[in-house]
Design a protein around this motif. Structure first.
Motif, PDB file in Angstrom:
ATOM      1  N   GLY A  16       0.820  -1.212   0.000  1.00 32.23           N
ATOM      2  CA  GLY A  16       0.000   0.000   0.000  1.00 32.23           C
ATOM      3  C   GLY A  16       0.847   1.251   0.000  1.00 32.23           C
ATOM      4  N   SER A  17       1.907   1.246   0.780  1.00 38.87           N
ATOM      5  CA  SER A  17       2.764   2.434   0.820  1.00 38.87           C
ATOM      6  C   SER A  17       3.429   2.666  -0.529  1.00 38.87           C
ATOM      7  N   ARG A  18       3.673   1.619  -1.279  1.00 39.97           N
ATOM      8  CA  ARG A  18       4.249   1.771  -2.629  1.00 39.97           C
ATOM      9  C   ARG A  18       3.206   2.240  -3.627  1.00 39.97           C
ATOM     10  N   TRP A  19       1.941   1.970  -3.345  1.00 40.54           N
ATOM     11  CA  TRP A  19       0.844   2.389  -4.225  1.00 40.54           C
ATOM     12  C   TRP A  19       0.319   3.769  -3.880  1.00 40.54           C
ATOM     13  N   GLY A  20       0.911   4.394  -2.872  1.00 37.85           N
ATOM     14  CA  GLY A  20       0.512   5.747  -2.528  1.00 37.85           C
ATOM     15  C   GLY A  20      -0.543   5.845  -1.447  1.00 37.85           C
ATOM     16  N   ILE A  21      -0.769   4.758  -0.714  1.00 37.55           N
ATOM     17  CA  ILE A  21      -1.683   4.837   0.424  1.00 37.55           C
ATOM     18  C   ILE A  21      -0.903   4.530   1.693  1.00 37.55           C
ATOM     19  N   ASN A  22      -1.410   5.001   2.781  1.00 37.64           N
ATOM     20  CA  ASN A  22      -0.793   4.795   4.075  1.00 37.64           C
ATOM     21  C   ASN A  22      -0.707   3.295   4.391  1.00 37.64           C
ATOM     22  N   ARG A  23       0.388   2.881   5.014  1.00 39.95           N
ATOM     23  CA  ARG A  23       0.589   1.471   5.362  1.00 39.95           C
ATOM     24  C   ARG A  23      -0.559   0.943   6.219  1.00 39.95           C
ATOM     25  N   THR A  24      -0.983   1.727   7.192  1.00 45.54           N
ATOM     26  CA  THR A  24      -2.072   1.302   8.073  1.00 45.54           C
ATOM     27  C   THR A  24      -3.370   1.131   7.298  1.00 45.54           C
ATOM     28  N   VAL A  25      -3.643   2.017   6.360  1.00 45.12           N
ATOM     29  CA  VAL A  25      -4.844   1.901   5.529  1.00 45.12           C
ATOM     30  C   VAL A  25      -4.791   0.594   4.749  1.00 45.12           C
ATOM     31  N   GLY A  26      -3.639   0.272   4.200  1.00 44.70           N
ATOM     32  CA  GLY A  26      -3.478  -0.985   3.480  1.00 44.70           C
ATOM     33  C   GLY A  26      -3.712  -2.192   4.373  1.00 44.70           C
ATOM     34  N   GLN A  27      -3.215  -2.128   5.591  1.00 44.72           N
ATOM     35  CA  GLN A  27      -3.403  -3.236   6.523  1.00 44.72           C
ATOM     36  C   GLN A  27      -4.876  -3.392   6.911  1.00 44.72           C
ATOM     37  N   ILE A  28      -5.536  -2.280   7.166  1.00 48.63           N
ATOM     38  CA  ILE A  28      -6.968  -2.345   7.521  1.00 48.63           C
ATOM     39  C   ILE A  28      -7.746  -2.973   6.373  1.00 48.63           C
ATOM     40  N   TYR A  29      -7.464  -2.515   5.162  1.00 48.84           N
ATOM     41  CA  TYR A  29      -8.190  -3.057   4.019  1.00 48.84           C
ATOM     42  C   TYR A  29      -7.921  -4.555   3.859  1.00 48.84           C
ATOM     43  N   ALA A  30      -6.664  -4.945   3.972  1.00 47.12           N
ATOM     44  CA  ALA A  30      -6.318  -6.358   3.823  1.00 47.12           C
ATOM     45  C   ALA A  30      -7.020  -7.207   4.873  1.00 47.12           C
ATOM     46  N   LEU A  31      -7.051  -6.724   6.108  1.00 49.86           N
ATOM     47  CA  LEU A  31      -7.732  -7.461   7.175  1.00 49.86           C
ATOM     48  C   LEU A  31      -9.213  -7.626   6.850  1.00 49.86           C
ATOM     49  N   LEU A  32      -9.862  -6.552   6.437  1.00 52.85           N
ATOM     50  CA  LEU A  32     -11.281  -6.635   6.101  1.00 52.85           C
ATOM     51  C   LEU A  32     -11.513  -7.552   4.903  1.00 52.85           C
ATOM     52  N   PHE A  33     -10.592  -7.532   3.955  1.00 56.20           N
ATOM     53  CA  PHE A  33     -10.733  -8.333   2.746  1.00 56.20           C
ATOM     54  C   PHE A  33     -10.708  -9.833   3.043  1.00 56.20           C
ATOM     55  N   VAL A  34      -9.856 -10.246   3.968  1.00 53.82           N
ATOM     56  CA  VAL A  34      -9.701 -11.685   4.230  1.00 53.82           C
ATOM     57  C   VAL A  34     -10.478 -12.167   5.455  1.00 53.82           C
ATOM     58  N   THR A  35     -11.233 -11.270   6.084  1.00 52.58           N
ATOM     59  CA  THR A  35     -12.026 -11.657   7.255  1.00 52.58           C
ATOM     60  C   THR A  35     -13.470 -11.833   6.835  1.00 52.58           C
ATOM     61  N   GLU A  36     -14.020 -12.984   7.164  1.00 54.99           N
ATOM     62  CA  GLU A  36     -15.385 -13.306   6.736  1.00 54.99           C
ATOM     63  C   GLU A  36     -16.442 -12.470   7.450  1.00 54.99           C
ATOM     64  N   GLN A  37     -16.257 -12.235   8.735  1.00 48.98           N
ATOM     65  CA  GLN A  37     -17.270 -11.507   9.493  1.00 48.98           C
ATOM     66  C   GLN A  37     -16.987  -9.998   9.476  1.00 48.98           C
ATOM     67  N   GLN A  38     -18.022  -9.246   9.778  1.00 43.87           N
ATOM     68  CA  GLN A  38     -17.899  -7.797   9.899  1.00 43.87           C
ATOM     69  C   GLN A  38     -17.074  -7.482  11.139  1.00 43.87           C
ATOM     70  N   LEU A  39     -16.284  -6.425  11.070  1.00 40.72           N
ATOM     71  CA  LEU A  39     -15.469  -6.009  12.217  1.00 40.72           C
ATOM     72  C   LEU A  39     -15.788  -4.570  12.579  1.00 40.72           C
ATOM     73  N   ASN A  40     -15.793  -4.276  13.881  1.00 44.76           N
ATOM     74  CA  ASN A  40     -15.931  -2.877  14.288  1.00 44.76           C
ATOM     75  C   ASN A  40     -14.529  -2.293  14.473  1.00 44.76           C
ATOM     76  N   ALA A  41     -14.459  -1.003  14.678  1.00 42.56           N
ATOM     77  CA  ALA A  41     -13.166  -0.313  14.761  1.00 42.56           C
ATOM     78  C   ALA A  41     -12.309  -0.841  15.906  1.00 42.56           C
ATOM     79  N   ASP A  42     -12.924  -1.147  17.028  1.00 49.19           N
ATOM     80  CA  ASP A  42     -12.155  -1.674  18.154  1.00 49.19           C
ATOM     81  C   ASP A  42     -11.529  -3.023  17.815  1.00 49.19           C
ATOM     82  N   GLU A  43     -12.291  -3.879  17.158  1.00 48.45           N
ATOM     83  CA  GLU A  43     -11.767  -5.191  16.764  1.00 48.45           C
ATOM     84  C   GLU A  43     -10.619  -5.052  15.764  1.00 48.45           C
ATOM     85  N   ILE A  44     -10.765  -4.130  14.834  1.00 50.56           N
ATOM     86  CA  ILE A  44      -9.706  -3.900  13.847  1.00 50.56           C
ATOM     87  C   ILE A  44      -8.436  -3.435  14.555  1.00 50.56           C
TER      88      ILE A  44
END
Length: 185
Positions: A16-44
């Motif tokens: 993500g940082s190489r694509w021009g997005i913040n590393r943390t944003v990339g990690q959040i997206y990746a986590l949501l992408f591979v997690t089957e259930q919905q997550l709230n902000a605290d869980e993330i």
């Protein structure tokens, strides 16, 4: 997180940082992408080991890109998040957003620059180069419009064709005597 998910999330953050997005944003997206259930902000935040404020900032960025969906659970005041489910939808959303943020402003500047009356030789040369760039970016932009109208199945078929498209165009040129100036034929 399992080691498999951890590896993916970490890598996606680095990419993500190489694509021009913040590393943390990339990690959040990746986590949501591979997690089957919905997550709230605290869980993330808990899963990624990042602060609630960083999670909120990251989720706002992902929302601005249209890459996450917000869900509500009756009786729960928290918001829950998921990524878009279909990879083709994700591809379209990212491509459209990059186009809006990067291509459209570039085309605007190029068009404005080409309207200026060039008086100096270096400006004439500069405008010639800008015209070439404008024509390429405009062609790619129009091609993108065509791609956006394709079904995911047709888009996948087109991408799988790869180098076969070049062979097809070469055969067409041999049959019909050269290429056409208008690439939208």
């Amino acid at each position: 997180m399992t080691p498999l998910v951890q590896t993916f999330v970490s890598h996606f953050g680095e990419m993500g940082s190489r694509w021009g997005i913040n590393r943390t944003v990339g990690q959040i997206y990746a986590l949501l992408f591979v997690t089957e259930q919905q997550l709230n902000a605290d869980e993330i935040g808990e899963k990624l080991g990042i602060s609630r404020s960083n999670v909120s900032i990251g989720l706002k960025e992902l929302q601005s890109w249209g890459l996450v969906r917000i869900h509500r659970i009756p009786g729960d005041r928290r918001e829950y998040f998921t990524s878009l489910g279909d990879v083709w939808e994700i591809f379209r959303v990212v491509a459209a957003e990059r186009r809006r943020r990067e291509v459209a402003p570039t085309l605007s500047v190029l068009r404005e620059s080409l309207l200026v009356q060039a008086e100096r030789p270096e400006d004439v040369f500069a405008q010639q180069r800008m015209r070439e760039m404008h024509d390429l970016v405009d062609l790619a932009n129009n091609w993108f419009d065509d791609l956006q109208r394709l079904s995911p199945e047709s888009l996948a078929q087109l991408m799988k064709m790869g180098g076969k498209v070049q062979k097809l165009l070469s055969a067409k040129d041999k049959l019909f005597g050269g290429g056409s100036k208008d690439s939208r034929d």
